[in-house]
Design a protein around this motif. Structure first.
Motif, PDB file in Angstrom:
ATOM      1  N   ASP A   1      -7.634   3.447  -2.127  1.00  0.00           N
ATOM      2  CA  ASP A   1      -8.829   3.382  -2.967  1.00  0.00           C
ATOM      3  C   ASP A   1      -9.884   2.502  -2.303  1.00  0.00           C
ATOM      4  O   ASP A   1     -11.056   2.557  -2.627  1.00  0.00           O
ATOM      5  CB  ASP A   1      -8.491   2.787  -4.349  1.00  0.00           C
ATOM      6  N   PHE A   2      -9.419   1.635  -1.398  1.00  0.00           N
ATOM      7  CA  PHE A   2     -10.338   0.684  -0.762  1.00  0.00           C
ATOM      8  C   PHE A   2     -10.157   0.651   0.754  1.00  0.00           C
ATOM      9  O   PHE A   2      -9.756  -0.368   1.321  1.00  0.00           O
ATOM     10  CB  PHE A   2     -10.136  -0.722  -1.328  1.00  0.00           C
ATOM     11  N   ASP A   3     -10.380   1.773   1.410  1.00  0.00           N
ATOM     12  CA  ASP A   3     -10.500   1.786   2.868  1.00  0.00           C
ATOM     13  C   ASP A   3      -9.221   1.611   3.679  1.00  0.00           C
ATOM     14  O   ASP A   3      -9.300   1.533   4.901  1.00  0.00           O
ATOM     15  CB  ASP A   3     -11.487   0.693   3.347  1.00  0.00           C
ATOM     16  N   ASP A   4      -8.067   1.493   3.051  1.00  0.00           N
ATOM     17  CA  ASP A   4      -6.846   1.403   3.864  1.00  0.00           C
ATOM     18  C   ASP A   4      -6.475   2.810   4.333  1.00  0.00           C
ATOM     19  O   ASP A   4      -6.840   3.802   3.703  1.00  0.00           O
ATOM     20  CB  ASP A   4      -5.716   0.782   3.038  1.00  0.00           C
ATOM     21  N   ASP A   5      -5.738   2.905   5.441  1.00  0.00           N
ATOM     22  CA  ASP A   5      -5.375   4.224   6.005  1.00  0.00           C
ATOM     23  C   ASP A   5      -4.357   4.946   5.129  1.00  0.00           C
ATOM     24  O   ASP A   5      -4.333   6.167   5.069  1.00  0.00           O
ATOM     25  CB  ASP A   5      -4.699   4.106   7.385  1.00  0.00           C
ATOM     26  N   LYS A   6      -3.460   4.145   4.534  1.00  0.00           N
ATOM     27  CA  LYS A   6      -2.401   4.767   3.737  1.00  0.00           C
ATOM     28  C   LYS A   6      -2.016   3.822   2.617  1.00  0.00           C
ATOM     29  O   LYS A   6      -2.280   2.619   2.695  1.00  0.00           O
ATOM     30  CB  LYS A   6      -1.188   5.088   4.621  1.00  0.00           C
ATOM     31  N   ASP A   7      -1.401   4.367   1.593  1.00  0.00           N
ATOM     32  CA  ASP A   7      -0.952   3.519   0.487  1.00  0.00           C
ATOM     33  C   ASP A   7       0.256   2.709   0.934  1.00  0.00           C
ATOM     34  O   ASP A   7       0.966   3.090   1.863  1.00  0.00           O
ATOM     35  CB  ASP A   7      -0.604   4.388  -0.722  1.00  0.00           C
ATOM     36  N   ARG A   8       0.501   1.587   0.252  1.00  0.00           N
ATOM     37  CA  ARG A   8       1.559   0.670   0.690  1.00  0.00           C
ATOM     38  C   ARG A   8       2.601   0.488  -0.399  1.00  0.00           C
ATOM     39  O   ARG A   8       2.284   0.406  -1.578  1.00  0.00           O
ATOM     40  CB  ARG A   8       0.956  -0.694   1.032  1.00  0.00           C
TER      41      ARG A   8
END
Length: 555
Positions: free
Chosen positions: A292-299
Motif C-alpha cells: 500500500d506504501f511503495d514496498d515491492d511485496k507484502d511482508r
RNA sequence: GCCCGCAUAGCUCAGUGGAUAGAGCGUCUGCCUCCGGAGCAGAAGGCCGCAGGUUCGAUCCCUGCUGCGGGCACCA
C-alpha cells in the motif's frame, strides 16, 4: 559580528530600501531568511549576499538595481566598512576591523558553548545504529556507524535536538540457539555445527564460561544449551559494550528484542497496524500490506507455523519508539540492508504515521581496510571477521573515528591502515590535532611570559591582517556548519570544516608573529592575536569534541 | 529483470543553483639565527562519465544512456 548578524542587516537594508521608496517593489519580495557567504576570492570582500538575485523575480526588477538600493542602506549600517556590487548582482561586504575582530572575544567568552544553536530545537529524535547481533564481536561492517552514528548524535544535540542513542539487541530467535549450540560444542570438544558460529572468538567465550562455571558441561544437554546460550549472550554483549565504550561511542538505551515480546509491545504493535487496516491473512500466515506504501511485496508478520517473524519485531519496535514520544525515528543501516528502507517506511505509513517525517532511514556504504596494498580480510582475534577492536589496536581511537567520519556515508570507504598510523599531514586527523597542540603550546608560553590576554584590554580593531580576517571569517562559520551537519545528517561536514580552519590558522601563523620576541613589549597587537589564537583553539576543540576525537594540548 | 547508491586532477576524495571547480597524496621549486617545519608559499595537472531538459545562471535539480558497487527470503 557573526555572519548571521550581517545577514540580518542585509534583510533590514532590503526592507529599509523599500520603505524609503528607493526600491520600488512590494515588501513580500524580500525573502523571510537569507545568508551571507564567504566569497572565493578575498578581494571580493569579507562576505557576499545574493539577495538581489533572489529578489529579482518576485520584485520584477533587474538584480543590479536591487543590489544598488540594498547596498546604499547597508553602507550606513554600523560595522559595515564598504559595500560593492559585482557580477550579476552580488553584494560584497567588507566589515570594519573592529566589528569582525570582536568575534574572537565572543568565542573565547562562550567557550565550549560556541557552535551550539537551536536550529534543530524541539526535535525529539531516536537514533538507532549498529544494532549488531549479540552473537559475535562488533566488526568492520558496524564500525562506520559506530563512529558516524555517535558523531551524528553529538551534532544533533549541538543543534538543539533531543537525542536518544539506541542499540537494538537481537537476542531472540534461532540465531541465538545456534550461537549457544556453537559455544557449547566447543566447550565439550565437539565440532561446531555446520550452520553455527565458527569464529575464533567462540573458543574464547567457551573457555571463559567454563572457567567461571566448571560444572556447566555436566548439565543435561537441553539445560546446558540454555546455560551456554545465556552465558555467552551476557558475555558477548558486555564485550560489545566495552569495546564501544573504549571507542567513545555510548548508548542511552540498549533495547532487547526479548523485552519487546515480554512487555506485550509486539501485541500492541500488531493492534496498531490492524487498527489502520493494513493486515490480512493468506496461506495461513498473517501479512502486512506494505505494498500500500511503495514496498515491492507484502511482508509476513506471523508465519503459517505460528511463529513471529523478525519483521514483526521490527514493526513493534517502531511503534514502541513512537509510543515513547520520539517524533523522528532515524535508522542508520549498512548498504546491505537497503532493501529494508521501503518496508520500514511502509511500516510507519501502515501505523498511520507520515513516512517523510516520522521515519528516516540512512544508508551507509560498506567499508574496506587496506594494508600493504592489499585488502585486510583476517582478524587477529576473531579469525574470519575484522573487529572494531582490531581497528582500534591498529590505528587508535582518534584516527579510526576521524577517518570513518570525514567522508559522506553514501560512498564506499577504503581505510588505508598504513596511512592512518602515519603522523604526518597525509593523515588529516593529525593535521587538525596539530593545529590545536600548536596553539596550546603558544598559549602556555604566553602565560609563562605573564601575558594575560583575556583581561588585558582586547582591541578587536588590531586584527586587520588579511590572514587574520580570513581566520575570523572561518571561525564565524562554525555554528552554521554544525547546524547544517545536523540538518543534513552529515557529520563529515564538521571534519572538513576543521581541516579548512586548521589551514586558515597555519596560514595566519606563518604570516603573523604572535608572541613578542626577546625584550619586545607586549603590544595591543600581541593581545589581540592571542585572543584570536585562543578563539581558534576553542573552535578546534569544540569541533573535535563533536566528532568524539581528542584535542591534545601536546603531541 | 526490478530497486538504491556512486561517477569531479595520475591516485584518494571535498564541493545540497552563483564569480576563475578545491584539498591531500604523488611530481617539480622555494621558506626554519625567530612563537611546535607534524607547518607555509609556488608550479604542473580537469570535456565535473555521455546526451538532453529546467534556470538569469547547473558539478549540483529533472529525464534517458553507459560504467561500477550493493540489494531483491514465511532468514536473522
Amino acid at each position: 559580528m557573526t555572519p548571521e548578524d550581517l545577514a540580518q542587516l542585509v534583510l533590514e537594508s532590503a526592507h529599509a530600501a523599500i520603505a524609503s521608496g528607493t526600491l520600488a517593489c512590494d515588501a513580500s519580495a524580500v525573502p523571510a531568511d537569507t545568508k551571507v557567504d564567504r566569497p572565493k576570492s578575498r578581494e571580493h570582500g569579507d562576505w557576499a549576499s545574493n539577495i538581489a538575485m533572489q529578489m529579482a523575480k518576485p520584485a520584477g526588477l533587474p538584480p543590479r538595481s536591487i543590489a544598488e538600493a540594498v547596498a546604499a542602506e547597508l553602507r550606513i549600517r554600523p560595522g559595515v566598512a564598504q559595500v560593492d556590487i559585482a557580477g550579476p548582482g552580488f553584494i560584497n561586504v567588507f566589515l570594519e576591523a573592529g566589528a569582525a575582530g570582536a568575534l574572537a572575544q565572543t568565542i573565547v567568552t562562550e567557550g565550549s558553548a560556541y557552535g551550539r544553536t537551536n536550529s534543530s530545537a524541539g526535535e525529539k529524535i531516536n537514533l538507532e545504529f549498529i544494532s549488531a547481533n549479540p552473537t559475535g564481536p562488533i566488526h568492520l561492517g558496524h564500525t562506520r556507524w559506530a563512529a558516524v552514528g555517535d558523531a551524528m548524535a553529538r551534532v544533533l544535540e549541538a543543534a538543539g535536538a533531543e537525542v536518544a542513542r539506541e542499540f537494538y539487541i537481537n537476542d531472540r530467535g534461532a540465531q541465538m540457539d545456534k550461537f549457544g549450540a556453537s559455544v557449547m560444542a566447543v566447550a565439550n570438544g565437539q565440532p561446531v555445527p555446520e550452520d553455527g558460529y565458527h569464529g575464533a572468538y567462540v573458543h574464547d567465550l567457551a573457555a571463559t564460561i567454563v572457567a567461571a562455571d566448571p560444572a556447566i558441561t555436566s548439565l543435561p544437554d537441553d539445560e546446558q544449551l540454555i546455560a551456554f546460550r545465556e552465558a555467552a549472550y551476557a558475555l558477548q554483549l558486555r564485550l560489545q559494550q566495552e569495546v564501544l565504550d573504549s571507542f567513545n561511542t555510548h548508548f542511552d538505551v540498549w533495547y532487547s528484542e526479548r523485552t519487546l515480546h515480554e512487555s506485550g509491545a509486539v501485541e500492541r504493535g500488531m493492534d496498531k497496524l490492524r487498527e489502520h487496516g493494513h493486515m490480512f491473512e493468506q496461506d495461513g500466515a498473517v501479512w502486512l500490506r506494505t505494498t500500500d506504501f511503495d514496498d515491492d511485496k507484502d511482508r509476513v508478520l506471523v508465519r503459517s507455523n505460528g511463529e513471529l517473524t523478525y519483521f514483526a519485531s521490527d514493526t513493534a519496535y517502531y511503534v514502541d519508539k513512537r509510543g515513547r514520544g520520539f517524533d523522528r525515528c532515524i535508522y542508520l543501516l549498512g548498504a546491505d540492508h537497503h532493501g529494508y528502507v521501503n518496508r520500514l517506511r511502509a511500516v510507519a505509513a501502515c501505523a498511520g504515521d507520515d513516512a517523510d517525517r516520522n521515519i528516516e532511514v540512512l544508508i551507509g556504504q560498506l567499508v574496506k581496510m587496506m594494508k600493504g596494498g592489499e585488502e585486510v580480510r583476517l582478524s587477529k582475534r576473531a579469525g574470519n571477521i575484522i573487529t572494531l577492536e582490531d581497528l582500534i589496536d591498529e590505528v587508535g581511537v582518534d584516527a579510526a573515528r576521524y577517518s570513518l567520519i570525514r567522508y559522506p556515508v553514501d560512498s564506499p570507504l577504503v581505510l588505508d591502515l598504513d596511512l592512518l598510523i602515519k603522523r604526518t599531514s597525509e593523515n588529516p586527523v593529525f593535521y587538525v590535532q596539530y593545529a590545536h597542540a600548536r596553539i596550546s603550546s603558544m598559549l602556555r608560553q604566553a602565560m609563562d611570559l605573564g601575558i594575560n590576554f583575556r583581561t588585558e584590554g582586547f582591541d578587536p580593531a588590531e586584527l586587520v591582517h588579511e590572514k587574520e580576517s580570513a581566520l575570523l571569517a572561518a571561525l564565524g562559520e562554525f555554528p552554521r556548519v554544525v547546524a547544517a551537519a545536523a540538518q543534513l545528517r552529515e557529520p563529515h561536514r564538521v571534519a572538513r570544516y576543521l581541516e579548512d580552519l586548521a589551514t586558515d590558522y597555519h596560514r595566519f601563523y606563518d604570516a603573523c608573529r604572535v608572541l613578542p620576541q626577546a625584550d619586545e613589549a607586549v603590544t595591543p597587537t600581541v593581545v589581540a592575536r592571542l585572543m584570536l589564537c585562543d578563539a581558534t583553539r576553542q573552535v578546534l576543540s569544540n569541533g573535535l569534541s563533536l566528532l568524539g576525537v581528542s584535542a591534545p594540548e601536546r603531541m
